[in-house]
Design a protein around this motif. Structure first.
Motif, PDB file in Angstrom:
ATOM      1  N   ARG A 135       0.817  -1.212   0.000  1.00 41.72           N
ATOM      2  CA  ARG A 135       0.000   0.000   0.000  1.00 41.72           C
ATOM      3  C   ARG A 135       0.851   1.262   0.000  1.00 41.72           C
ATOM      4  NH1 ARG A 135      -1.067  -2.119   5.209  1.00 41.72           N
ATOM      5  NH2 ARG A 135      -0.353  -0.793   6.940  1.00 41.72           N
ATOM      6  N   GLY A 138       1.722   1.904  -3.500  1.00 42.83           N
ATOM      7  CA  GLY A 138       0.534   2.437  -4.163  1.00 42.83           C
ATOM      8  C   GLY A 138       0.328   3.903  -3.847  1.00 42.83           C
ATOM      9  N   ALA A 142       0.234   7.218  -6.364  1.00 42.13           N
ATOM     10  CA  ALA A 142      -0.835   8.214  -6.367  1.00 42.13           C
ATOM     11  C   ALA A 142      -0.268   9.619  -6.199  1.00 42.13           C
ATOM     12  CB  ALA A 142      -1.836   7.914  -5.254  1.00 42.13           C
ATOM     13  N   ASN A 145       1.455  10.768  -9.452  1.00 42.58           N
ATOM     14  CA  ASN A 145       0.515  11.223 -10.470  1.00 42.58           C
ATOM     15  C   ASN A 145      -0.155  12.535 -10.083  1.00 42.58           C
ATOM     16  OD1 ASN A 145      -0.135   9.185 -12.877  1.00 42.58           O
ATOM     17  ND2 ASN A 145       0.520   8.017 -11.099  1.00 42.58           N
ATOM     18  N   ILE A 267      -6.547   7.709 -11.316  1.00 41.33           N
ATOM     19  CA  ILE A 267      -5.492   7.185 -10.455  1.00 41.33           C
ATOM     20  C   ILE A 267      -5.557   7.820  -9.071  1.00 41.33           C
ATOM     21  CG2 ILE A 267      -2.992   7.124 -10.104  1.00 41.33           C
ATOM     22  CD1 ILE A 267      -2.720   6.858 -13.170  1.00 41.33           C
ATOM     23  N   SER A 270      -8.885   6.770  -7.122  1.00 42.53           N
ATOM     24  CA  SER A 270      -9.160   5.358  -6.834  1.00 42.53           C
ATOM     25  C   SER A 270      -7.995   4.595  -6.215  1.00 42.53           C
ATOM     26  CB  SER A 270      -9.595   4.637  -8.114  1.00 42.53           C
ATOM     27  OG  SER A 270      -8.544   4.631  -9.074  1.00 42.53           O
ATOM     28  N   GLN A 271      -6.775   5.169  -6.233  1.00 46.37           N
ATOM     29  CA  GLN A 271      -5.608   4.413  -5.781  1.00 46.37           C
ATOM     30  C   GLN A 271      -5.740   3.916  -4.344  1.00 46.37           C
ATOM     31  OE1 GLN A 271      -2.004   3.733  -7.464  1.00 46.37           O
ATOM     32  NE2 GLN A 271      -3.034   2.228  -6.199  1.00 46.37           N
ATOM     33  N   GLU A 330      -3.665   0.787 -13.812  1.00 45.65           N
ATOM     34  CA  GLU A 330      -2.418   1.258 -13.226  1.00 45.65           C
ATOM     35  C   GLU A 330      -2.467   1.251 -11.711  1.00 45.65           C
ATOM     36  OE1 GLU A 330      -0.343   4.661 -15.401  1.00 45.65           O
ATOM     37  OE2 GLU A 330      -2.406   4.826 -16.168  1.00 45.65           O
ATOM     38  N   THR A 331      -3.635   1.514 -11.133  1.00 46.58           N
ATOM     39  CA  THR A 331      -3.747   1.543  -9.674  1.00 46.58           C
ATOM     40  C   THR A 331      -3.528   0.166  -9.058  1.00 46.58           C
ATOM     41  OG1 THR A 331      -6.156   1.188  -9.671  1.00 46.58           O
ATOM     42  CG2 THR A 331      -5.384   3.462  -9.760  1.00 46.58           C
ATOM     43  N   SER A 334       0.703  -0.589  -9.964  1.00 48.28           N
ATOM     44  CA  SER A 334       1.715   0.237  -9.291  1.00 48.28           C
ATOM     45  C   SER A 334       2.087  -0.239  -7.890  1.00 48.28           C
ATOM     46  CB  SER A 334       1.248   1.696  -9.248  1.00 48.28           C
ATOM     47  OG  SER A 334       0.037   1.819  -8.540  1.00 48.28           O
TER      48      SER A 334
END
Length: 428
Positions: A135, A138, A142, A145, A267, A270-271, A330-331, A334
């Motif tokens: 996480r 992740g 996020a 981006n 991204i 929702s990431q 991608e989410t 990553s």
């Protein structure tokens, strides 16, 4: 939910702050290098393309050396100088006035950039526990981006091809942004040291280095998966996606900009939800889903080519939807890809594992753009859609074949709970 996603150790949180700040600077310049070199500095399209290609090739060639140096001397000792070198290279872009000086700036940037990503991944892995690592990666993606999006919106309102100073300003600001993670690392001397001594673990005697990494069967399979997925996925965004949208679906460049914005929004929004839902679930299964999601995105883009001639709105909607769907994939990719890489890595070779993982994007970044043009030109774009869709589905099968090679912990099906945060070993 955001608080639950934050890493336990303050060092990791500070590293994420540095990631965001440098991403804002990167976003300022990311869309404009080709335009800057051609429309502002007067290089031909061919020469500007060679400069950009040279940067990618040199970065890729130096990446293995970067991984070796990280393992030998510690990630912090390599990443900090590389950040300063990258900053100098980016700042020198503001002063280019010829093809030779552009190649010089690109070479300096490539020298600095060759070890930054793998080194930062190694440092972040060393200050996070196995149970939170997925996480945290992740969250890093996020923030990356979000920063790029903020930078892109800012520079879009500033730059003017008729005013050189506007481009010089964004490159200087981008250069300064690289100093933020460097300063943060300089304030944490206990972070990013060498994690293990190869001589003590026997790696040096057994052949060590990249030979040991390549003997790791699960990691080999992960690398093959990554090459197929990124070649048919990420590497197609810059050239394949744009070319198909404009030439086949016949949408305007503004629609392409909206689509990329939709990708970033997807991204960022929702990431955190995705990484929370993925906790305790199979990583190989998640990678397989990513392939299916990417394939779905390309099929939606293919639909834009079919409906675009009859309805400009429908074509534009499909293009934007493609980018948003791709962002959702991608989410999942990553957080899982770096987490699985570091679950397979050993401390004495962690830098090399991360370097090889980052090289996947470099290799596919060469193959994807070179093949996209001819494929789109043949068969009215249908061949390109078929190839990239099929490639993404093939990647899904490769991901499923990876599961039997992984332990339950490596595959993420067992959530490891850390109760004590210990500082990393201080190998000098």
């Amino acid at each position: 939910m955001l608080r639950l996603a934050l890493p336990r150790r303050p060092e990791a949180r500070r590293i994420l702050v540095g990631t965001f700040l440098s991403a804002v600077g990167r976003g300022l310049t990311l869309p404009f290098l080709f335009i800057y070199l051609t429309d502002v500095r007067g290089l031909s399209d061919a020469r500007a393309g060679l400069v950009i290609g040279w940067y990618g090739a040199v970065t890729l060639a130096l990446s293995p050396l970067g991984g070796t140096l990280i393992d030998r001397f510690g990630a912090r000792r390599i990443v900090v100088p590389c950040l300063f070198i990258e900053a100098a290279g980016v700042a020198s872009l503001a002063l280019v006035d010829s093809t030779a000086s552009a190649f010089g700036a690109a070479s300096l940037m490539a020298l600095g950039g060759s070890a930054i990503w793998s080194g930062q991944a190694t440092i972040l892995a060393s200050v996070t526990g196995e149970g939170e690592r997925q996480r945290v990666f992740g969250l890093q993606f996020a923030l990356l981006n979000l920063g790029i999006g903020v930078g892109g919106l800012t520079s879009g309102a500033i730059v003017d091809t008729a005013r050189l100073v506007t481009f010089q300003a964004i490159y200087v600001i981008d250069a300064l942004s690289y100093l933020a993670p460097a300063v943060i690392l300089l304030t944490m001397p206990a972070v990013g040291r060498r994690l293990a001594d190869p001589a003590e673990t026997g790696v040096a005697k057994s052949g060590g280095g990249y030979l040991t990494v390549l003997r790791d069967r699960p990691f080999r399979r992960l690398v093959i998966f990554g090459l197929v997925l990124t070649t048919c996925g990420y590497a197609q965004i810059e050239v394949g996606f744009t070319a198909y949208a404009v030439r086949v679906a016949e949408v305007t460049p503004r629609v392409v900009a909206w689509a990329l914005a939709a990708n970033t929004v997807m991204i960022v929004l929702s990431q955190l939800v995705v990484i929370r839902r993925m906790e305790g679930r199979s990583r190989s299964g998640a990678l397989a889903v990513v392939g299916v999601v990417f394939a779905t995105a390309w099929l939606v883009l293919g639909a834009a080519g079919l409906v675009g001639a009859g309805s400009a709105f429908a074509g534009a909607l499909c293009v934007v939807a493609c980018a948003a769907i791709f962002g959702f994939g991608e989410t999942m990719l990553s957080p899982v890809m770096p987490a699985l890489t570091n679950a397979l890595a050993t401390d004495e070779l962690r830098g090399r594992y991360n370097a090889m993982s980052s090289m996947i994007f470099g290799i596919s970044g060469v193959i994807g753009p070179v093949t996209a043009g001819p494929l789109i030109g043949a068969g009215g774009g249908a061949i390109w859609v078929g190839v990239v869709t099929g490639g993404c589905l093939l990647a899904s099968l490769l991901a499923l074949s990876l599961r039997p090679l992984l332990s339950a912990a490596q595959d993420g099906r067992i959530v490891v709970r850390e109760t004590v945060d210990e500082p990393e070993p201080a190998h000098r």
